[in-house]
Enzyme design. Structure first.
Site, mmCIF file in Angstrom:
data_model
loop_
_atom_site.group_PDB
_atom_site.id
_atom_site.type_symbol
_atom_site.label_atom_id
_atom_site.label_comp_id
_atom_site.label_asym_id
_atom_site.label_seq_id
_atom_site.Cartn_x
_atom_site.Cartn_y
_atom_site.Cartn_z
ATOM 1 N N VAL A 1 0.854 -1.183 0.000
ATOM 2 C CA VAL A 1 0.000 0.000 0.000
ATOM 3 C C VAL A 1 0.890 1.232 0.000
ATOM 4 C CG1 VAL A 1 -2.011 -1.046 1.102
ATOM 5 C CG2 VAL A 1 -0.226 -0.048 2.517
ATOM 6 N N SER A 2 0.326 2.370 -0.389
ATOM 7 C CA SER A 2 1.125 3.578 -0.550
ATOM 8 C C SER A 2 1.426 4.299 0.751
ATOM 9 C CB SER A 2 0.413 4.552 -1.493
ATOM 10 O OG SER A 2 0.310 3.990 -2.764
#
Length: 197
Positions: A64-65
């Site tokens: 995930v970012s």
């Protein structure tokens, strides 16, 4: 094997193959995973499509970012593990990481790519592994007899916007300095959204 891959090998349109899967009229065995994905078990290709040497590892890579999306990271890892088990992998390894898909400063991914014992890397979306140059990564791994399996080939717009903001902020920081870079990047994205409407 994924629907798109089988359709390409057979010279068919993927929509036709998905329709056959839903109707139960496929000429070869198919299976639907708990996430709704169709897997095709064509003996003609399955033996040939296993280039990984015996004893190689299968690793599920979830990313995930940002740190605020830890719940999404765990759900992504769970879906990947279920997919791998559905493929017949007994004990899939799970590697999770938080970081941008734009830059290459992801230690866990770099370790996976450099490890020759990892024969298969499973990712949920293409952009979970790399936003850019994914084809180069696939080609390099294929030359080593390794492969990447992408569970779902659709893009996630919210992560794409976040990564685009990071790139624009970086460019603005070089041009205008750090102080106003984030504000200018947000204004640029807003202008792009207004132009689309």
């Amino acid at each position: 094997m994924l629907v798109k891959e089988w359709a390409r090998l057979e010279g068919l349109h993927p929509q036709t193959v998905w329709k056959w899967c839903r109707q139960g009229t496929m000429p070869v065995p198919v299976e639907q995973t708990p996430t709704g994905m169709w897997l095709i078990h064509d003996p003609k290709y399955e033996t040939a499509s296993q280039p990984s040497p015996a004893g190689s590892r299968t690793v599920c890579y979830a990313r995930v970012s940002s740190g605020g999306r830890k719940g999404d990271l765990q759900r992504q890892a769970d879906r990947l593990k279920a997919f791998a088990v559905g493929m017949g992998v007994e004990h899939p390894e799970i590697v999770t990481e938080t970081g941008s898909g734009v830059n290459g400063n992801r230690r866990k991914l770099n370790r996976l790519l450099a490890d020759p014992t990892v024969g298969t890397i499973i990712v949920e979306h293409r952009d979970r592994l790399a936003r850019m140059n994914m084809g180069l990564v696939e080609s390099a791994l294929k030359a080593q007899g390794r492969r990447i399996i992408v569970v779902d080939d659709t893009e996630l717009d919210d992560d794409l916007v976040r990564d685009m903001t990071e790139v624009l902020t970086s460019f603005c920081a070089r041009l205008y300095g750090r102080r106003g870079a984030e504000h200018r990047a947000e204004k640029a994205l807003e202008a792009m959204r207004d132009a689309r409407v």
